[in-house]
Enzyme design. Structure first.
Site, mmCIF file in Angstrom:
data_model
loop_
_atom_site.group_PDB
_atom_site.id
_atom_site.type_symbol
_atom_site.label_atom_id
_atom_site.label_comp_id
_atom_site.label_asym_id
_atom_site.label_seq_id
_atom_site.Cartn_x
_atom_site.Cartn_y
_atom_site.Cartn_z
ATOM 1 N N ALA A 59 0.781 -1.028 0.061
ATOM 2 C CA ALA A 59 0.095 -0.005 -0.182
ATOM 3 C C ALA A 59 0.997 1.499 0.032
ATOM 4 O O ALA A 59 1.284 1.763 1.054
ATOM 5 C CB ALA A 59 -0.881 0.049 1.336
ATOM 6 N N GLU A 60 1.488 1.587 -1.141
ATOM 7 C CA GLU A 60 2.386 2.644 -1.292
ATOM 8 C C GLU A 60 1.884 3.966 -0.754
ATOM 9 O O GLU A 60 2.493 4.651 -0.185
ATOM 10 C CB GLU A 60 2.752 2.955 -2.560
ATOM 11 C CG GLU A 60 3.602 1.954 -3.247
ATOM 12 C CD GLU A 60 2.888 0.324 -3.637
ATOM 13 O OE1 GLU A 60 3.356 -0.312 -3.718
ATOM 14 O OE2 GLU A 60 1.558 0.472 -3.666
ATOM 15 N N PHE A 83 8.880 -1.331 -7.537
ATOM 16 C CA PHE A 83 9.200 -0.898 -8.851
ATOM 17 C C PHE A 83 8.770 0.687 -8.898
ATOM 18 O O PHE A 83 7.782 0.905 -8.249
ATOM 19 C CB PHE A 83 8.401 -1.534 -9.941
ATOM 20 C CG PHE A 83 9.039 -2.838 -10.313
ATOM 21 C CD1 PHE A 83 10.054 -3.218 -11.232
ATOM 22 C CD2 PHE A 83 8.689 -4.001 -9.517
ATOM 23 C CE1 PHE A 83 10.707 -4.329 -11.411
ATOM 24 C CE2 PHE A 83 9.472 -5.156 -9.779
ATOM 25 C CZ PHE A 83 10.199 -5.258 -10.702
ATOM 26 N N ASP A 85 7.264 2.291 -10.700
ATOM 27 C CA ASP A 85 5.833 2.387 -11.354
ATOM 28 C C ASP A 85 4.895 2.530 -10.359
ATOM 29 O O ASP A 85 3.869 3.372 -10.633
ATOM 30 C CB ASP A 85 5.349 1.060 -12.149
ATOM 31 C CG ASP A 85 6.448 1.039 -13.312
ATOM 32 O OD1 ASP A 85 7.740 0.658 -12.832
ATOM 33 O OD2 ASP A 85 6.201 0.519 -14.435
ATOM 34 N N PHE A 86 4.812 2.097 -9.142
ATOM 35 C CA PHE A 86 4.072 1.881 -8.257
ATOM 36 C C PHE A 86 4.092 3.073 -7.410
ATOM 37 O O PHE A 86 2.974 3.553 -6.507
ATOM 38 C CB PHE A 86 4.509 0.722 -7.165
ATOM 39 C CG PHE A 86 4.432 -0.461 -7.902
ATOM 40 C CD1 PHE A 86 3.909 -0.811 -9.188
ATOM 41 C CD2 PHE A 86 5.175 -1.389 -7.374
ATOM 42 C CE1 PHE A 86 3.948 -2.043 -9.845
ATOM 43 C CE2 PHE A 86 5.387 -2.599 -7.983
ATOM 44 C CZ PHE A 86 4.911 -3.075 -9.201
ATOM 45 N N ILE A 87 4.613 4.110 -7.637
ATOM 46 C CA ILE A 87 4.917 5.448 -6.993
ATOM 47 C C ILE A 87 3.529 6.399 -7.218
ATOM 48 O O ILE A 87 3.129 7.088 -6.275
ATOM 49 C CB ILE A 87 6.056 6.384 -7.491
ATOM 50 C CG1 ILE A 87 6.457 7.371 -6.387
ATOM 51 C CG2 ILE A 87 5.927 6.988 -8.831
ATOM 52 C CD1 ILE A 87 7.806 7.878 -6.673
ATOM 53 N N HIS A 127 6.140 -2.123 -15.304
ATOM 54 C CA HIS A 127 7.486 -2.252 -14.550
ATOM 55 C C HIS A 127 8.601 -1.610 -15.295
ATOM 56 O O HIS A 127 9.887 -1.987 -15.021
ATOM 57 C CB HIS A 127 7.853 -3.779 -14.251
ATOM 58 C CG HIS A 127 6.896 -4.641 -13.335
ATOM 59 N ND1 HIS A 127 5.590 -5.026 -13.770
ATOM 60 C CD2 HIS A 127 6.835 -4.829 -12.100
ATOM 61 C CE1 HIS A 127 4.996 -5.630 -13.006
ATOM 62 N NE2 HIS A 127 5.411 -5.396 -11.871
#
Length: 324
Positions: A59-60, A83, A85-87, A127
């Site tokens: 859970a970023e 990764f 990307d999940f930011i 990714h």
């Protein structure tokens, strides 16, 4: 000192800063005993324990939100995105809270958000992100992306010591592909300062991240053709080293900007605008761009190779610019 990899330089920076300052801690998904998806944090749990190397849920937004709260209570959190990307899952926390906190009530948010970015590893569209420009547009943030082993360590140390939020992007293609010897003594690389990687007189190539090596290869090929190319590594995208950009543009009169990010809205547009405003009368040709196209990055190897900038594409654009 023995040569180390790009990945090891990142690990060393975190270890040394955690030893230097007990307020520094690391948090993210699988960063503890597992050592992270790319093993960047391997061995750190054993040295620093569960209170300073903290596994977090997937859970970023929660991870970054917790880091912001910790920083406001005197801690110095390093957040790893598995990764980069999940930011985007933590976009609101980063842009609405971390970035604006000092402006809104004078409280700094000294957090570092780091993680593997960029492509060329057949990671596909989820990714292989280059999300830098979402955040370069946000006042209050700093955005860095090293390209060398020396800078990987020095920029991360500078980011950890910075009193405001820093996004630290790690081109994962470089993790284990480059090695170099770096000083054993403590050092930092200043945020906001570009580096001339190769001196030249006929044209300038401006880049950052893993694209640096394609640009240096292209510059070598140009040199054999009698064209002297200067190569500038931006290192920091926010704040952008406009002085270095303008100085090189005035020196050579021709500028090519190369980045792995997509074309529309990429940093090349900001670089070109800066040159247009501050060095237009020194130009002997248009500012050109070599970038990825405006599509998601493909998974298939041949398609990814077609999608990404490379030395051949940089060389073709540089030849066109040199002949202008």
């Amino acid at each position: 000192m023995a040569a180390i990899t790009f990945l090891e330089a990142i690990r060393q920076a975190m270890q040394e800063e955690m030893r230097r300052d007990e307020r520094v801690l690391l948090m993210g998904e699988d960063v503890a005993k597992y050592g992270g998806a790319f093993k960047v944090t391997q061995g750190m749990f054993e040295e620093f324990g569960p209170e300073r190397v903290v596994n977090m849920p997937i859970a970023e937004s929660a991870i970054v939100g917790a880091a912001i709260g910790m920083s406001m209570n005197g801690m110095l959190p390093i957040v790893e995105m598995q990764f980069i990307d999940f930011i985007t899952c933590a976009f609101d926390q980063i842009t609405s809270y971390a970035a604006k906190s000092r402006y809104r009530w004078g409280v700094g948010v000294p957090i570092v958000i780091r993680g593997p970015s960029s492509g060329n590893v057949h990671g596909g569209p989820f990714h292989s992100a280059n999300p830098e420009m979402y955040f370069v547009h946000t006042p209050g943030l700093k955005v860095v992306e090293p390209a060398t082993v020396y800078d990987a360590k020095g920029l991360l140390k500078a980011a950890i010591r910075d009193p405001d939020p820093v996004l630290y992007l790690e081109p994962k293609y470089l993790y284990r592909r480059i090695k170099d010897e770096i000083p054993a003594d403590d050092y930092v690389v200043p945020i906001g300062k570009a580096k001339v990687r190769r001196e030249g007189r006929d044209l300038t190539i401006i880049t950052y991240g893993a694209m640096l090596y394609h640009c240096l290869d292209a510059a070598d090929a140009l040199d054999r053709e009698g064209v002297s190319a200067e190569v500038i590594d931006l290192r920091t995208l926010l704040p952008l080293d406009r002085e270095a950009i303008v100085a090189s543009a005035k020196k050579t009169g021709k500028v090519l900007v190369v980045h792995e990010d997509t074309r529309t809205g990429g940093i090349a547009g900001e670089v070109a605008a800066t040159i247009n405003e501050e060095a237009f009368e020194h130009l002997d040709g248009p500012v050109l761009r070599v970038t990825a196209p405006d599509t998601p990055i493909p998974y298939a190897g041949p398609l990814e190779d077609f999608y990404l900038p490379n030395a051949a594409k940089v060389l073709a654009a540089a030849r066109r610019l040199a002949a202008y």
